[in-house]
Design a protein around this motif. Structure first.
Motif, mmCIF file in Angstrom:
data_model
loop_
_atom_site.group_PDB
_atom_site.id
_atom_site.type_symbol
_atom_site.label_atom_id
_atom_site.label_comp_id
_atom_site.label_asym_id
_atom_site.label_seq_id
_atom_site.Cartn_x
_atom_site.Cartn_y
_atom_site.Cartn_z
ATOM 1 N N PRO A 1 0.931 -1.182 0.091
ATOM 2 C CA PRO A 1 -0.060 0.385 -0.277
ATOM 3 C C PRO A 1 0.607 0.733 0.229
ATOM 4 O O PRO A 1 2.098 1.403 0.071
ATOM 5 N N ALA A 2 0.078 1.856 -0.580
ATOM 6 C CA ALA A 2 1.166 3.629 -0.436
ATOM 7 C C ALA A 2 1.284 4.063 1.544
ATOM 8 O O ALA A 2 0.619 3.913 1.652
ATOM 9 N N LYS A 3 2.689 4.830 1.709
ATOM 10 C CA LYS A 3 2.463 5.140 2.701
ATOM 11 C C LYS A 3 2.514 6.464 2.912
ATOM 12 O O LYS A 3 3.306 7.321 2.242
ATOM 13 N N ILE A 4 1.643 7.369 3.757
ATOM 14 C CA ILE A 4 2.002 9.147 3.514
ATOM 15 C C ILE A 4 2.172 8.949 5.106
ATOM 16 O O ILE A 4 2.005 8.331 6.331
ATOM 17 N N MET A 5 3.583 9.286 5.011
ATOM 18 C CA MET A 5 4.544 9.955 6.416
ATOM 19 C C MET A 5 3.735 11.006 7.222
ATOM 20 O O MET A 5 3.497 11.776 6.898
ATOM 21 N N GLY B 1 3.291 14.345 8.658
ATOM 22 C CA GLY B 1 3.436 15.908 8.534
ATOM 23 C C GLY B 1 3.965 15.517 6.943
ATOM 24 O O GLY B 1 3.313 16.770 6.586
ATOM 25 N N ALA B 2 3.401 14.912 5.863
ATOM 26 C CA ALA B 2 2.809 14.778 4.613
ATOM 27 C C ALA B 2 1.108 15.513 4.733
ATOM 28 O O ALA B 2 0.767 15.229 5.101
ATOM 29 N N ILE B 3 1.242 16.440 3.265
ATOM 30 C CA ILE B 3 0.150 16.205 3.361
ATOM 31 C C ILE B 3 -0.189 16.124 1.662
ATOM 32 O O ILE B 3 0.594 16.801 0.550
ATOM 33 N N VAL B 4 -1.172 15.526 1.400
ATOM 34 C CA VAL B 4 -1.337 14.893 0.057
ATOM 35 C C VAL B 4 -3.268 15.310 -0.209
ATOM 36 O O VAL B 4 -4.563 14.601 0.497
ATOM 37 N N GLU B 5 -3.645 15.854 -1.313
ATOM 38 C CA GLU B 5 -5.087 16.994 -0.818
ATOM 39 C C GLU B 5 -5.364 16.939 -2.395
ATOM 40 O O GLU B 5 -4.351 17.247 -3.909
ATOM 41 N N ASP B 6 -6.994 16.177 -2.819
ATOM 42 C CA ASP B 6 -7.747 15.889 -4.229
ATOM 43 C C ASP B 6 -6.224 15.613 -5.027
ATOM 44 O O ASP B 6 -6.127 16.104 -6.637
ATOM 45 N N SER B 7 -5.713 14.515 -5.294
ATOM 46 C CA SER B 7 -4.913 13.230 -5.560
ATOM 47 C C SER B 7 -5.001 11.808 -5.777
ATOM 48 O O SER B 7 -6.249 11.435 -5.137
ATOM 49 N N MET B 8 -4.574 11.685 -6.467
ATOM 50 C CA MET B 8 -4.675 9.700 -6.720
ATOM 51 C C MET B 8 -3.199 9.948 -6.709
ATOM 52 O O MET B 8 -2.307 9.590 -7.441
ATOM 53 N N VAL B 9 -2.765 8.392 -5.347
ATOM 54 C CA VAL B 9 -1.882 7.631 -5.205
ATOM 55 C C VAL B 9 -1.851 6.587 -4.953
ATOM 56 O O VAL B 9 -2.653 5.637 -4.429
ATOM 57 N N CYS B 10 -0.902 5.747 -5.964
ATOM 58 C CA CYS B 10 -1.556 4.065 -6.548
ATOM 59 C C CYS B 10 -0.409 3.631 -5.772
ATOM 60 O O CYS B 10 0.597 4.198 -4.506
ATOM 61 N N ASP B 11 -0.550 1.974 -4.687
ATOM 62 C CA ASP B 11 0.120 1.301 -4.646
ATOM 63 C C ASP B 11 2.090 1.339 -5.057
ATOM 64 O O ASP B 11 2.426 1.756 -5.297
ATOM 65 N N GLY B 12 2.647 1.298 -3.513
ATOM 66 C CA GLY B 12 3.657 1.812 -3.285
ATOM 67 C C GLY B 12 4.470 2.728 -3.072
ATOM 68 O O GLY B 12 6.045 2.301 -3.572
ATOM 69 N N ILE C 1 -1.068 12.843 -9.491
ATOM 70 C CA ILE C 1 -1.499 11.478 -9.606
ATOM 71 C C ILE C 1 0.279 11.245 -10.294
ATOM 72 O O ILE C 1 0.379 11.683 -10.991
ATOM 73 N N LEU C 2 0.066 10.667 -9.133
ATOM 74 C CA LEU C 2 1.332 9.797 -9.168
ATOM 75 C C LEU C 2 1.267 8.349 -9.080
ATOM 76 O O LEU C 2 -0.017 7.220 -8.382
ATOM 77 N N SER C 3 2.150 7.274 -10.562
ATOM 78 C CA SER C 3 2.349 5.710 -10.865
ATOM 79 C C SER C 3 2.750 4.994 -9.212
ATOM 80 O O SER C 3 3.432 5.454 -8.176
ATOM 81 N N PRO C 4 2.285 3.529 -9.598
ATOM 82 C CA PRO C 4 2.847 2.842 -8.112
ATOM 83 C C PRO C 4 4.568 2.867 -8.815
ATOM 84 O O PRO C 4 4.962 3.570 -9.339
ATOM 85 N N GLY C 5 5.141 3.372 -7.120
ATOM 86 C CA GLY C 5 6.141 3.642 -6.961
ATOM 87 C C GLY C 5 6.990 4.688 -7.094
ATOM 88 O O GLY C 5 7.517 4.918 -7.054
ATOM 89 N N VAL C 6 6.091 5.951 -7.055
ATOM 90 C CA VAL C 6 6.551 6.803 -7.302
ATOM 91 C C VAL C 6 7.062 7.025 -5.847
ATOM 92 O O VAL C 6 5.940 7.046 -4.713
ATOM 93 N N HIS C 7 8.436 7.880 -5.164
ATOM 94 C CA HIS C 7 8.882 8.512 -3.759
ATOM 95 C C HIS C 7 8.845 10.130 -3.779
ATOM 96 O O HIS C 7 9.424 10.749 -4.500
#
Length: 311
Positions: free
Chosen positions: A173-177, A179-190, A203-209
């Motif tokens: 699964p995606a890991k959002i640590m 203090g990170a902020i994610v808004e109105d986005s699609m974040v894929c697995d990995g 839009i973040l495809s799989p495995g984006v860091h």
């Protein structure tokens, strides 16, 4: 011969670079009820965009009276969507007639459809009124992704009654640590979003860091792209396995939406690089390929390495 062996009554032909949802049953029923030889789906578009498409003129019964492929001065904003229903015999005859023409470019829009209309074939236009995008330009590719982030979106990827089937690999699964902020986005697995990073309307495809302190806005990042620390990515398209150095600045939210920087597959961008809106970086570009810290709009950077030096 593959089609003929199956001996179908009708043949459905679709373009591969269009985004839309359509129940083809309704189009086939339209085709049958009008006694058509071929039915093309058609949709109105803004007149300023019409020259990118085949222009359709119809009578009161939706029969096509004229078809011109990508004219410089369109007489109508009704355009061909690139979705067709053919009778088998009509398609067979049209392809063979086109094959025999020495002056033909053997193109559906330029040759086959106009010849069928001029020859008296029963060509009809099926009126489509839903969402449709031809992703034939960088801007339309970017815009169609941003459309998915609207509320509500024109195409709902979460609709379980309209499932999209595709090949994909399993990742954690995606890991959002914290203090990170994610808004109105699609974040894929990995994907991993580190502390202090911000992702907005992207839009973040799989495995984006995305590393700590970096921001990503209105961007499309494809598989396994790595964003360094304290980088700023705005309205950018990145291909797979791009590596962005620390404190890089790419793109600009204040720029024209048509000026979208593009970063090619496997490119490695140095620390502190500035890539302006409208600049492009080719595939396999390495840090050694950059001679300046600022890549200005309109510039295109290619790798200077030989093919055998790329790995």
């Amino acid at each position: 011969s593959f089609i003929k062996r199956g001996n179908p009554d009708y043949i459905l032909i679709m373009g591969g670079d269009h985004i839309y949802t359509m129940d083809y049953t309704a189009m086939i029923d339209f085709h049958i009820s009008h006694g058509a030889d071929v039915t093309m789906s058609a949709i109105p578009v803004p007149i300023e965009e019409a020259s990118r498409f085949g222009i359709v003129e119809i009578d009161s019964n939706y029969r096509v009276t004229s078809f011109v492929e990508k004219p410089a001065r369109p007489v109508s904003n009704l355009v061909n969507m690139g979705v067709y229903v053919f009778n088998l015999t009509a398609l067979d005859r049209a392809l063979w007639d086109d094959h025999l023409r020495q002056d033909a470019s053997h193109d559906f829009g330029k040759d086959i459809l106009p010849a069928m209309i001029e020859g008296g074939a029963k060509v009809y236009a099926y009126p489509y009124q839903g969402y449709w995008v031809d992703v034939g330009t960088v801007h339309s590719y970017w815009r169609s992704h941003m459309d998915l982030l609207n509320d509500p979106p024109p195409i709902d990827l979460y609709d379980r009654t309209w499932v999209l089937h595709t090949r994909t690999e399993e990742r954690p699964p995606a890991k959002i640590m914290r203090g990170a902020i994610v808004e109105d986005s699609m974040v894929c697995d990995g994907c991993v979003i580190e502390p202090g990073a911000q992702v907005s309307r992207s839009i973040l495809s799989p495995g984006v860091h995305v590393s700590a302190g970096s921001s990503v806005d209105e961007s499309i990042l494809l598989t396994d792209t790595m964003i360094g620390r304290e980088a700023r990515i705005e309205r950018t398209i990145m291909d797979k396995r791009v590596c962005v150095g620390d404190r890089a600045v790419i793109g600009d939210l204040l720029s024209d939406q048509l000026s979208i920087p593009m970063i090619g597959k496997n490119a490695v961008l140095p620390n502190n690089i500035v890539i302006q809106a409208g600049a492009s970086i080719g595939v396999d570009v390495a840090v050694s390929d950059f001679s300046s810290e600022i890549i200005r709009s309109g510039m295109y950077i290619q790798t200077r390495r030989l093919p055998n030096e790329v790995y």
